[in-house]
Design a protein around this motif. Structure first.
Motif, PDB file in Angstrom:
ATOM      1  N   ILE A  52       0.872  -1.168   0.000  1.00 32.22           N
ATOM      2  CA  ILE A  52       0.000   0.000   0.000  1.00 32.22           C
ATOM      3  C   ILE A  52       0.909   1.217   0.000  1.00 32.22           C
ATOM      4  N   LYS A  55       4.584   0.419   0.466  1.00 33.60           N
ATOM      5  CA  LYS A  55       5.083  -0.296   1.641  1.00 33.60           C
ATOM      6  C   LYS A  55       4.356  -1.621   1.807  1.00 33.60           C
ATOM      7  N   VAL A  65     -12.141  -1.071   3.090  1.00 31.91           N
ATOM      8  CA  VAL A  65     -12.498   0.362   3.067  1.00 31.91           C
ATOM      9  C   VAL A  65     -11.299   1.266   3.333  1.00 31.91           C
ATOM     10  N   GLU A  66     -10.300   0.740   4.025  1.00 34.35           N
ATOM     11  CA  GLU A  66      -9.130   1.566   4.360  1.00 34.35           C
ATOM     12  C   GLU A  66      -8.315   1.960   3.132  1.00 34.35           C
ATOM     13  N   ASP A  68      -9.356   3.074   0.322  1.00 31.91           N
ATOM     14  CA  ASP A  68      -9.985   4.128  -0.471  1.00 31.91           C
ATOM     15  C   ASP A  68      -8.958   5.239  -0.750  1.00 31.91           C
ATOM     16  N   GLN A  70      -6.109   5.058  -1.947  1.00 30.82           N
ATOM     17  CA  GLN A  70      -4.710   4.653  -1.791  1.00 30.82           C
ATOM     18  C   GLN A  70      -4.259   3.887  -3.040  1.00 30.82           C
TER      19      GLN A  70
ATOM     20  N   TYR B   9     -18.141   1.898   9.932  1.00 29.59           N
ATOM     21  CA  TYR B   9     -16.774   2.392   9.728  1.00 29.59           C
ATOM     22  C   TYR B   9     -16.818   3.890   9.474  1.00 29.59           C
ATOM     23  N   ARG B  11     -14.346   7.477   8.862  1.00 27.73           N
ATOM     24  CA  ARG B  11     -12.996   7.976   8.595  1.00 27.73           C
ATOM     25  C   ARG B  11     -13.000   9.497   8.677  1.00 27.73           C
ATOM     26  N   ASP B  54     -11.467   5.138  11.971  1.00 26.38           N
ATOM     27  CA  ASP B  54     -10.154   5.151  11.327  1.00 26.38           C
ATOM     28  C   ASP B  54      -9.582   6.568  11.441  1.00 26.38           C
ATOM     29  N   ASN B 109       5.286  -1.527   9.135  1.00 24.94           N
ATOM     30  CA  ASN B 109       4.857  -0.511   8.176  1.00 24.94           C
ATOM     31  C   ASN B 109       3.464   0.016   8.494  1.00 24.94           C
ATOM     32  N   ARG B 110       2.733  -0.705   9.300  1.00 22.38           N
ATOM     33  CA  ARG B 110       1.343  -0.371   9.547  1.00 22.38           C
ATOM     34  C   ARG B 110       1.091  -0.076  11.034  1.00 22.38           C
TER      35      ARG B 110
END
Lengths: 155, 297
Positions: A52, A55, A65-66, A68, A70, B9, B11, B54, B109-110
């Motif tokens: 992503i 990385k 959904v995360e 989006d 990217q 969810y 954001r 998020d 990385n996350r």
């Protein structure tokens, strides 16, 4: 249901997903991208690795959904338009047996060489410590990476 | 494997919205940054949030900020971000080595450091460093901001001083005074990706001497204050190290679990103390020491 738009291997994709859908499942089952595999399903084995924004990440731990807006890259994207030197070395060294871990290993090794073109064996082991391979004992994988970086050195 | 549990969810792109969501959902909300813990918890049925918030797009939240008198590690800072700073490797070596010991590249990385201290499992690698540096945790809630010293942060396994309506903004790490170095020793079943069987952070300064903190060998990570006091102002001799080792068992309370036995942990914590102290002295004298190699594996 949420509509997400993201870049997948240089192509824009728009798709509807539920908040509880995992990126790995969406890539495989809704978008037909089969290189990421489900191994442990909890971030330990590395079989589901994708990139992503450049990385490596565990796609089993990312909600679809995360991503989006990217940029997602999988082994399919790395292999286009042709196999990389690293991939050719893996073939030459017969680095994989069953191949289940191969996409994740290639993603981790590709990321390593982007940041560190001449890693030593310890650095290679550290970079691949999150990729489990149950067939090879890792030796042919390390040999292939060392060979690529060794050849680069001579130039 | 798909996630069976359903949730909403969100954001948000600003903190006000985060606070509104936290107010609305209370303890039914979970904050998502890297998701390397939360996603597993939801998948495996340990968490059943109604709302997942998020925070990666929240513009007020920061990543790493290097300041003249310290570091600020914001809620957005991943372990890979922390490792990328030369200043951190140079002046906050204990923190850098702890970050390097966390899982593998794809997780680092996350995964965020703030997420690590919010999950607050007893084996968390970032805790010994934060405890030794006297870090301060900054939170924002309905009634404004508050700061909590890291020593008051960990309450019990997986329980912190954070209230359900609060979000952690970041931690401040004051720069240790004087010539200083440090090291993080992590005992694993093998080299590479594993949770700690035991972890020891050592910070060593010409000004204040040794600061020590253990993780994975008690319900919460904690400073080894009795040993620190013993070592205070003294030159490190073999006899003093033996005395310090005798105190280890009064500082820790390990259990037997899937990763190792209680007795093995107790024994190894003494060995780790000895090797950690000596490694710091060597480093202070300019010697290269790779702490990944100290415990083998």
């Amino acid at each position: 249901m949420a509509k997400i738009k993201f870049k997948l291997n240089d192509e824009f994709r728009t798709i509807d997903v539920q908040p509880n859908e995992v990126l790995l499942d969406v890539l495989r089952d809704k978008l037909g991208v089969k290189s990421p595999k489900c191994g442990c399903d909890r971030g330990d084995c590395g079989a589901c690795a994708v990139m992503i924004n450049g990385k490596s990440v565990r796609s089993c731990l990312v909600l679809a959904v995360e991503v989006d807006v990217q940029e997602v890259r999988t082994l399919e994207g790395i292999s286009k338009p042709k196999l990389t030197k690293l991939q050719k070395a893996f073939i030459e060294f017969n680095s994989f047996q069953c191949g289940y871990c191969a996409p994740g290993v290639i993603i981790s090794a590709t990321e390593l060489l982007e940041h560190n073109p001449k890693p030593d064996l310890e650095e290679i082991k550290e970079a691949l410590s999150g990729n489990l391979c149950r067939c090879t004992g890792y030796k042919p994988i390390f040999d292939a990476i060392l060979d690529v970086t060794h050849k680069e050195k001579k130039k | 494997m798909a996630i069976a549990h359903e949730f909403e969810y969100f954001r948000p792109d600003n903190l006000k919205e985060v606070l509104n969501l936290l107010k609305k959902y209370g303890d039914k909300a979970r904050i998502l940054a890297g998701g390397t813990d939360l996603t597993v918890y939801i998948k495996e049925g340990l968490e059943h949030p109604e709302a997942v918030i998020d925070i990666k797009q929240v513009r007020e939240l920061k990543s790493v900020e290097v300041q003249t008198d310290g570091l600020y590690i914001g809620a957005k800072a991943t372990f890979s971000d922390i490792l990328s700073y030369r200043e951190i490797k140079k002046n906050y070596l204990l923190l850098w080595e702890s970050a390097r010991s966390v899982a593998s590249v794809g997780i680092r990385n996350r995964a965020t450091l703030i997420g690590n201290i919010c999950s607050a499992v007893p084996s968390l690698d970032s805790a010994p460093a934060l405890l030794c540096y006297n870090a301060v945790v900054h939170l924002l809630g309905q009634r404004g901001e508050r700061a909590i010293p890291i020593t008051d942060w960990f309450v019990a396994p997986r329980i912190t001083a954070k209230q359900p309506d609060e979000i952690v903004l970041g931690v401040n790490i004051p720069k240790p005074s004087g010539k200083q170095t440090g090291c993080y020793l992590k005992l694993g079943r093998y080299g590479g990706e594993d949770l700690a069987q035991a972890g020891l952070g050592v910070l060593y300064s010409e000004r204040f001497g040794f600061r020590l903190a253990y993780c994975a060998v008690g319900p919460i990570p904690k400073r080894a204050e009795k040993i620190e006091k013993l070592l205070q102002g003294k030159t490190l001799t073999d006899a003093l190290i033996e005395k310090a080792k005798d105190l280890v068992l009064s500082e820790i309370s390990p259990i037997t679990d899937i990763r190792s036995g209680k007795e093995y942990r107790m024994h190894m914590c003494q060995i780790m103390l000895q090797r950690g102290l000596l490694a710091c002295v060597d480093r202070m004298n300019g010697k290269q020491v790779d702490t990944l190699r100290i415990l083998g594996g």
